[in-house]
Design a protein around this motif. Structure first.
Motif, PDB file in Angstrom:
ATOM      1  N   GLY A 150       0.795  -1.222   0.000  1.00 17.23           N
ATOM      2  CA  GLY A 150       0.000   0.000   0.000  1.00 17.23           C
ATOM      3  C   GLY A 150       0.826   1.269   0.000  1.00 17.23           C
ATOM      4  N   GLY A 151       0.333   2.252  -0.724  1.00 14.13           N
ATOM      5  CA  GLY A 151       1.030   3.529  -0.762  1.00 14.13           C
ATOM      6  C   GLY A 151       0.168   4.616  -1.356  1.00 14.13           C
ATOM      7  N   VAL A 152       0.545   5.842  -1.067  1.00 14.99           N
ATOM      8  CA  VAL A 152      -0.185   7.002  -1.568  1.00 14.99           C
ATOM      9  C   VAL A 152       0.798   8.006  -2.159  1.00 14.99           C
ATOM     10  CG1 VAL A 152      -0.161   8.127   0.715  1.00 14.99           C
ATOM     11  CG2 VAL A 152      -1.845   8.843  -0.997  1.00 14.99           C
ATOM     12  N   MET A 153       0.427   8.554  -3.309  1.00 13.73           N
ATOM     13  CA  MET A 153       1.185   9.665  -3.882  1.00 13.73           C
ATOM     14  C   MET A 153       0.671  10.937  -3.208  1.00 13.73           C
ATOM     15  SD  MET A 153       3.289   8.199  -5.871  1.00 13.73           S
ATOM     16  CE  MET A 153       4.028   9.646  -6.660  1.00 13.73           C
ATOM     17  N   HIS A 154       1.446  11.401  -2.243  1.00  3.50           N
ATOM     18  CA  HIS A 154       1.058  12.564  -1.442  1.00  3.50           C
ATOM     19  C   HIS A 154       1.135  13.843  -2.272  1.00  3.50           C
ATOM     20  CE1 HIS A 154       2.657  15.979   0.857  1.00  3.50           C
ATOM     21  NE2 HIS A 154       3.889  15.612   0.578  1.00  3.50           N
ATOM     22  N   SER A 155       0.142  14.705  -2.082  1.00  2.00           N
ATOM     23  CA  SER A 155       0.059  15.994  -2.782  1.00  2.00           C
ATOM     24  C   SER A 155       0.332  15.823  -4.279  1.00  2.00           C
ATOM     25  CB  SER A 155       1.040  17.008  -2.174  1.00  2.00           C
ATOM     26  OG  SER A 155       0.802  18.306  -2.693  1.00  2.00           O
ATOM     27  N   TYR A 175      -4.769  14.516  -2.774  1.00  2.00           N
ATOM     28  CA  TYR A 175      -4.732  15.882  -3.294  1.00  2.00           C
ATOM     29  C   TYR A 175      -4.678  16.885  -2.143  1.00  2.00           C
ATOM     30  CZ  TYR A 175      -5.720  13.879  -7.814  1.00  2.00           C
ATOM     31  OH  TYR A 175      -5.628  13.136  -8.971  1.00  2.00           O
ATOM     32  N   SER A 176      -3.888  17.918  -2.361  1.00  2.00           N
ATOM     33  CA  SER A 176      -3.707  18.997  -1.386  1.00  2.00           C
ATOM     34  C   SER A 176      -4.391  20.252  -1.905  1.00  2.00           C
ATOM     35  CB  SER A 176      -2.208  19.252  -1.191  1.00  2.00           C
ATOM     36  OG  SER A 176      -1.649  19.741  -2.412  1.00  2.00           O
ATOM     37  N   ASP A 197     -12.794   5.961  -4.860  1.00  2.00           N
ATOM     38  CA  ASP A 197     -12.373   4.990  -3.849  1.00  2.00           C
ATOM     39  C   ASP A 197     -10.863   4.838  -3.768  1.00  2.00           C
ATOM     40  OD1 ASP A 197     -12.120   3.698  -6.276  1.00  2.00           O
ATOM     41  OD2 ASP A 197     -13.079   1.842  -5.629  1.00  2.00           O
ATOM     42  N   HIS A 198     -10.120   5.630  -4.551  1.00  2.00           N
ATOM     43  CA  HIS A 198      -8.653   5.647  -4.466  1.00  2.00           C
ATOM     44  C   HIS A 198      -8.138   7.049  -4.153  1.00  2.00           C
ATOM     45  CE1 HIS A 198      -7.754   1.532  -5.709  1.00  2.00           C
ATOM     46  NE2 HIS A 198      -8.785   1.643  -6.533  1.00  2.00           N
ATOM     47  N   LEU A 199      -8.982   7.899  -3.619  1.00  2.00           N
ATOM     48  CA  LEU A 199      -8.648   9.314  -3.454  1.00  2.00           C
ATOM     49  C   LEU A 199      -8.627   9.698  -1.974  1.00  2.00           C
ATOM     50  CD1 LEU A 199     -10.113  12.059  -5.764  1.00  2.00           C
ATOM     51  CD2 LEU A 199      -9.800  12.512  -3.342  1.00  2.00           C
ATOM     52  N   LEU A 200      -7.604  10.474  -1.592  1.00  2.00           N
ATOM     53  CA  LEU A 200      -7.489  11.018  -0.243  1.00  2.00           C
ATOM     54  C   LEU A 200      -7.347  12.528  -0.339  1.00  2.00           C
ATOM     55  CD1 LEU A 200      -6.441   7.981   0.008  1.00  2.00           C
ATOM     56  CD2 LEU A 200      -5.174   8.770   2.011  1.00  2.00           C
ATOM     57  N   VAL A 201      -7.580  13.223   0.779  1.00  2.00           N
ATOM     58  CA  VAL A 201      -7.370  14.672   0.853  1.00  2.00           C
ATOM     59  C   VAL A 201      -6.382  14.970   1.972  1.00  2.00           C
ATOM     60  CG1 VAL A 201      -9.602  15.297  -0.130  1.00  2.00           C
ATOM     61  CG2 VAL A 201      -9.370  15.015   2.352  1.00  2.00           C
ATOM     62  N   GLU A 202      -5.704  16.087   1.826  1.00  2.00           N
ATOM     63  CA  GLU A 202      -4.681  16.486   2.791  1.00  2.00           C
ATOM     64  C   GLU A 202      -4.468  17.990   2.715  1.00  2.00           C
ATOM     65  OE1 GLU A 202      -0.442  16.355   1.275  1.00  2.00           O
ATOM     66  OE2 GLU A 202      -1.254  14.555   0.291  1.00  2.00           O
ATOM     67  N   THR A 203      -3.746  18.504   3.715  1.00  2.00           N
ATOM     68  CA  THR A 203      -3.317  19.902   3.632  1.00  2.00           C
ATOM     69  C   THR A 203      -1.831  20.049   3.350  1.00  2.00           C
ATOM     70  OG1 THR A 203      -3.038  19.960   6.028  1.00  2.00           O
ATOM     71  CG2 THR A 203      -5.099  20.871   5.121  1.00  2.00           C
ATOM     72  N   ASP A 204      -0.998  19.123   3.855  1.00  2.00           N
ATOM     73  CA  ASP A 204       0.462  19.311   3.861  1.00  2.00           C
ATOM     74  C   ASP A 204       0.821  20.600   4.597  1.00  2.00           C
ATOM     75  OD1 ASP A 204       3.063  18.459   3.370  1.00  2.00           O
ATOM     76  OD2 ASP A 204       3.216  19.529   1.467  1.00  2.00           O
ATOM     77  N   ASP A 237     -21.313  15.735  -4.401  1.00  2.00           N
ATOM     78  CA  ASP A 237     -21.570  16.346  -3.103  1.00  2.00           C
ATOM     79  C   ASP A 237     -20.311  16.310  -2.236  1.00  2.00           C
ATOM     80  OD1 ASP A 237     -22.458  17.005  -0.532  1.00  2.00           O
ATOM     81  OD2 ASP A 237     -24.343  15.912  -0.763  1.00  2.00           O
ATOM     82  N   PRO A 238     -19.889  17.444  -1.630  1.00  2.00           N
ATOM     83  CA  PRO A 238     -18.738  17.447  -0.737  1.00  2.00           C
ATOM     84  C   PRO A 238     -18.862  16.450   0.412  1.00  2.00           C
ATOM     85  CG  PRO A 238     -19.381  19.694  -1.249  1.00  2.00           C
ATOM     86  CD  PRO A 238     -20.439  18.810  -1.813  1.00  2.00           C
ATOM     87  N   VAL A 239     -20.070  16.215   0.876  1.00  2.00           N
ATOM     88  CA  VAL A 239     -20.271  15.236   1.956  1.00  2.00           C
ATOM     89  C   VAL A 239     -19.842  13.848   1.503  1.00  2.00           C
ATOM     90  CG1 VAL A 239     -21.967  14.112   3.433  1.00  2.00           C
ATOM     91  CG2 VAL A 239     -22.090  16.588   3.061  1.00  2.00           C
ATOM     92  N   GLU A 240     -20.123  13.519   0.266  1.00  2.00           N
ATOM     93  CA  GLU A 240     -19.707  12.220  -0.268  1.00  2.00           C
ATOM     94  C   GLU A 240     -18.182  12.141  -0.361  1.00  2.00           C
ATOM     95  OE1 GLU A 240     -20.271   9.323  -4.189  1.00  2.00           O
ATOM     96  OE2 GLU A 240     -21.291  11.273  -4.107  1.00  2.00           O
ATOM     97  N   VAL A 241     -17.559  13.237  -0.791  1.00  2.00           N
ATOM     98  CA  VAL A 241     -16.089  13.273  -0.865  1.00  2.00           C
ATOM     99  C   VAL A 241     -15.484  13.081   0.521  1.00  2.00           C
ATOM    100  CG1 VAL A 241     -14.074  14.690  -1.412  1.00  2.00           C
ATOM    101  CG2 VAL A 241     -16.059  14.711  -2.929  1.00  2.00           C
ATOM    102  N   ALA A 242     -16.012  13.818   1.495  1.00  2.00           N
ATOM    103  CA  ALA A 242     -15.480  13.727   2.857  1.00  2.00           C
ATOM    104  C   ALA A 242     -15.641  12.312   3.412  1.00  2.00           C
ATOM    105  CB  ALA A 242     -16.176  14.735   3.763  1.00  2.00           C
ATOM    106  N   LYS A 243     -16.812  11.743   3.228  1.00  2.00           N
ATOM    107  CA  LYS A 243     -17.097  10.418   3.779  1.00  2.00           C
ATOM    108  C   LYS A 243     -16.210   9.348   3.146  1.00  2.00           C
ATOM    109  CE  LYS A 243     -20.880   7.084   4.421  1.00  2.00           C
ATOM    110  NZ  LYS A 243     -22.334   6.837   4.189  1.00  2.00           N
ATOM    111  N   THR A 244     -16.069   9.407   1.824  1.00  3.56           N
ATOM    112  CA  THR A 244     -15.299   8.373   1.132  1.00  3.56           C
ATOM    113  C   THR A 244     -13.810   8.530   1.386  1.00  3.56           C
ATOM    114  OG1 THR A 244     -17.005   8.323  -0.578  1.00  3.56           O
ATOM    115  CG2 THR A 244     -14.915   7.244  -1.080  1.00  3.56           C
ATOM    116  N   THR A 245     -13.288   9.756   1.362  1.00  3.39           N
ATOM    117  CA  THR A 245     -11.856   9.939   1.605  1.00  3.39           C
ATOM    118  C   THR A 245     -11.491   9.600   3.042  1.00  3.39           C
ATOM    119  OG1 THR A 245     -12.181  12.328   1.983  1.00  3.39           O
ATOM    120  CG2 THR A 245     -11.548  11.632  -0.242  1.00  3.39           C
ATOM    121  N   TYR A 246     -12.416   9.815   3.962  1.00  5.94           N
ATOM    122  CA  TYR A 246     -12.201   9.425   5.362  1.00  5.94           C
ATOM    123  C   TYR A 246     -12.032   7.904   5.441  1.00  5.94           C
ATOM    124  CZ  TYR A 246     -12.656  10.296  10.409  1.00  5.94           C
ATOM    125  OH  TYR A 246     -12.415  10.432  11.749  1.00  5.94           O
TER     126      TYR A 246
END
Length: 258
Positions: A150-155, A175-176, A197-204, A237-246
């Motif tokens: 497992g791994g993630v391409m950060h930002s 994505y940042s 289902d392969h997407l995360l969010v971050e601030t860095d 919907d942003p709620v869907e993005v938040a829920k799935t990325t969580y």
């Protein structure tokens, strides 16, 4: 809306002396879980200390390419020990940085490859920093069979062609604030094409402050605006993005039983 900032730096000097304040600001905007990411001995130690103090913070430890020149056997021994700690959810941030070039490129590649070996041996996910170096990072990740652990391409700031190469390796894409930048057209296209289902969010944070706060110091609370940017480009919907990325972040970086 509950948001998971999958990559932030409350261990940075900008935040470390007043962490409760930044956690409250984050909670006020629904940001309730975070990965605190290290890059050298000082920041790794701080990430661990914060994870010990706050249940919603999880440590990721590793040696950043800018610090690769300081990686030695003692650093590796400590890294391996830290990775056994149940408060540690991943190895990172590791990778290649050909923009700043603060460590020789051959050293960066060697240290990156070695840390990927450790991740494979211990079966821990990795957080990848890659700047101006996709062409060299990709074959190292492929050779390591990163999809197995497992791994993630950060930002992530690449175009859809690179996006698909990393997805094909079985990686996640984070994505940042760059996703909110008006002129980041390639990133916008990549966001549109990244399966949710392969997407995360971050601030860095404290770097890469998203709109509408560009020009200010970034902070974990602003991962909410990354969610909004992703939702805009994906037209959902942003709620869907938040829920799935969580859920995606929890799946990639599961909290171990202590």
């Amino acid at each position: 809306m509950r948001v998971y900032d999958s990559h932030t730096h409350l261990n940075d000097d900008a935040f470390y002396d007043d962490v409760p304040k930044w956690l409250q600001k984050a909670a006020d905007l629904g940001v309730v879980e975070m990965n605190i990411v290290g890059s050298n001995k000082k920041l790794n130690d701080r990430a661990l200390k914060l994870a010990e103090q706050y249940h919603q913070l999880h440590a990721i430890v590793g040696w950043h390419p800018e610090d690769a020149k300081n990686y030695d056997q003692a650093a590796e021994d400590e890294l391996v020990t830290n990775l056994q700690n149940p408060l540690v959810v991943g190895l990172g941030e590791i990778g290649l940085d050909y923009h700043w070039d603060t460590s020789p490129r051959d050293v960066q590649r060697k240290v990156f490859a070695r840390q990927l070996e450790i991740a494979a041996d211990l079966h821990v996910p990795v957080s990848i920093h890659c700047r101006d170096a996709f062409a060299d990072a990709y074959p190292l990740l492929k050779a390591a069979h990163v999809g197995d652990f497992g791994g993630v391409m950060h930002s992530f700031n690449g175009d859809p062609e690179w996006l698909n190469k990393f997805l094909d390796l079985g990686m996640e894409i984070s994505y940042s604030g760059v996703a909110s930048f008006k002129n980041a057209k390639e990133v916008h296209e990549s966001v549109k094409q990244t399966p949710l289902d392969h997407l995360l969010v971050e601030t860095d944070a404290p770097y890469l402050t998203p709109e509408p706060h560009r020009g200010e110091q970034n902070q974990p609370a602003y991962s909410r605006f990354v969610v909004m940017a992703v939702a805009k480009w994906k037209e959902i919907d942003p709620v869907e993005v938040a829920k799935t990325t969580y859920a995606n972040a929890q799946r990639l970086f599961p909290v171990k039983n202590s």
